[in-house]
Design an enzyme around this catalytic site. Structure first.
Site, PDB file in Angstrom:
ATOM      1  N   PRO A  94      86.577   1.665  30.272  1.00  0.00           N
ATOM      2  CA  PRO A  94      85.252   1.176  30.671  1.00  0.00           C
ATOM      3  C   PRO A  94      84.244   2.741  31.765  1.00  0.00           C
ATOM      4  CG  PRO A  94      86.346  -0.031  31.778  1.00  0.00           C
ATOM      5  CD  PRO A  94      87.197  -0.128  30.613  1.00  0.00           C
ATOM      6  N   GLU A 121      92.242  -3.809  33.932  1.00  0.00           N
ATOM      7  CA  GLU A 121      92.639  -3.865  36.033  1.00  0.00           C
ATOM      8  C   GLU A 121      92.630  -1.950  36.152  1.00  0.00           C
ATOM      9  OE1 GLU A 121      94.189  -6.198  34.151  1.00  0.00           O
ATOM     10  OE2 GLU A 121      92.972  -7.435  34.533  1.00  0.00           O
ATOM     11  N   ARG A 159      85.486   6.133   8.656  1.00  0.00           N
ATOM     12  CA  ARG A 159      84.808   5.892   7.642  1.00  0.00           C
ATOM     13  C   ARG A 159      83.281   7.733   7.562  1.00  0.00           C
ATOM     14  NH1 ARG A 159      79.583   4.548   8.499  1.00  0.00           N
ATOM     15  NH2 ARG A 159      79.432   2.876   6.511  1.00  0.00           N
ATOM     16  N   ASP A 174      73.840   5.651   6.833  1.00  0.00           N
ATOM     17  CA  ASP A 174      73.882   4.640   7.902  1.00  0.00           C
ATOM     18  C   ASP A 174      73.008   4.896   8.883  1.00  0.00           C
ATOM     19  OD1 ASP A 174      75.423   3.784   5.982  1.00  0.00           O
ATOM     20  OD2 ASP A 174      77.505   4.975   7.517  1.00  0.00           O
TER      21      ASP A 174
HETATM   22 CL1  6GU Z   1      87.276   1.251  26.024  1.00  0.00          CL
HETATM   23  N1  6GU Z   1      87.413  -0.837  27.734  1.00  0.00           N
HETATM   24  C1  6GU Z   1      87.644  -1.827  28.190  1.00  0.00           C
HETATM   25  N2  6GU Z   1      88.361  -2.246  28.867  1.00  0.00           N
HETATM   26  N3  6GU Z   1      85.690  -2.099  29.011  1.00  0.00           N
HETATM   27  C2  6GU Z   1      84.850  -1.333  28.574  1.00  0.00           C
HETATM   28  C3  6GU Z   1      85.269  -0.561  27.266  1.00  0.00           C
HETATM   29  C4  6GU Z   1      86.675  -0.141  27.159  1.00  0.00           C
HETATM   30  N4  6GU Z   1      84.198  -0.761  26.300  1.00  0.00           N
HETATM   31  C5  6GU Z   1      83.093  -0.941  27.559  1.00  0.00           C
HETATM   32  N5  6GU Z   1      83.613  -2.186  27.924  1.00  0.00           N
END
Ligand code: 6GU
Length: 236
Positions: A94, A121, A159, A174
């Site tokens: 994230p 974590e 794709r 797309d």
């Molecule tokens: Cl790549 N990992 C996690 N744990 N949460 C996320 C993410 C990735 N992308 C958005 N939220």
């Protein structure tokens, strides 16, 4: 292209790479996808893949040793500067840069993609410092791990590989490929429960149909994703 996925939940991927375009691309030899259990690279007697965070706090952190061993085995070296050309080691986290169609297009050009699935974590920062070439997030929400994100990235990249799609124009039409959302689509019957397909699609006038599709795509984009129409965001 070769794609290696590193995860502590290899079973998570059992079915997803065996359907549709990814399955076809694998069978056609366009992509070779292998999922690896990080635990197989843990060489201590308990095959530990995570541990408590230094400094305290909640959750567990993925240990560096098994991930370094996996990269050495899959890439040939754990020195980022000496990776073979066309190698990208992506950490799904994230904290990463947001995944966009532009990023998918860039990754579709490489020969070897390694996707490391982080845990929410955390992953020991030395993995990032020494091994990772790209940190990617799929959006601003919390997933418990990078597995679902690795599936998203794999699908979007595969794709785009030449000859992965049946028709060579379908990727170009797309959503996002031209910076707009896709137009609406209809199939038979022409009338269903009182709802009629727009007349323009039935009359065979291709210039009019193209114009209609473009207008509907613009309208939908304005309604749902105004941000995509800003010039500064026009990097799709
Ligand atoms: Cl790549 N990992 C996690 N744990 N949460 C996320 C993410 C990735 N992308 C958005 N939220």
């Amino acid at each position: 292209m070769k794609i290696d996925v590193l995860t502590i939940f290899p079973d998570f991927f059992d079915a997803v790479f065996d359907f549709g375009i990814i399955r076809r691309a694998k069978l056609a030899g366009i992509v070779d996808i292998n999922v690896h259990d990080i635990r197989e690279y843990a060489h201590d007697k308990h095959k530990m893949v995570d541990d408590r965070p230094f400094g305290g706090g909640d959750g567990m952190v993925l240990k560096p040793e098994p991930i370094f061993a996996a990269i050495e085995s899959l890439v040939g070296t754990s020195e980022r500067d000496t990776y073979p050309q066309g190698t990208r080691v992506v950490l799904l986290t994230p904290q990463g840069k947001q995944f966009k169609q532009t990023v998918a297009k860039e990754l579709a050009e490489v020969q070897h993609l390694v996707l490391i699935c982080g845990r929410y974590e955390g992953v020991d920062e030395r993995v990032n410092d020494a091994l990772v070439t790209d940190e990617i997030s799929i959006g601003d929400y919390v997933l418990s791990g990078g597995e679902a994100a690795a599936i998203v990235v794999t699908d979007a990249v595969v794709r785009l590989l030449p000859e992965a799609l049946g028709s060579d124009t379908s990727a170009e039409n797309d959503s996002f490929s031209d910076g707009l959302l896709d137009c609406p689509h209809y199939t038979r019957p022409a009338e269903f429960r009182g709802m009629r397909v727009p007349e323009v699609l039935l009359n065979g006038n291709h210039a009019e149909i193209e114009k209609w599709r473009r207008e509907r795509a613009l309208e939908k984009t304005r309604l749902m994703r105004d941000d995509l129409l800003d010039v500064k965001n026009g990097e799709m």
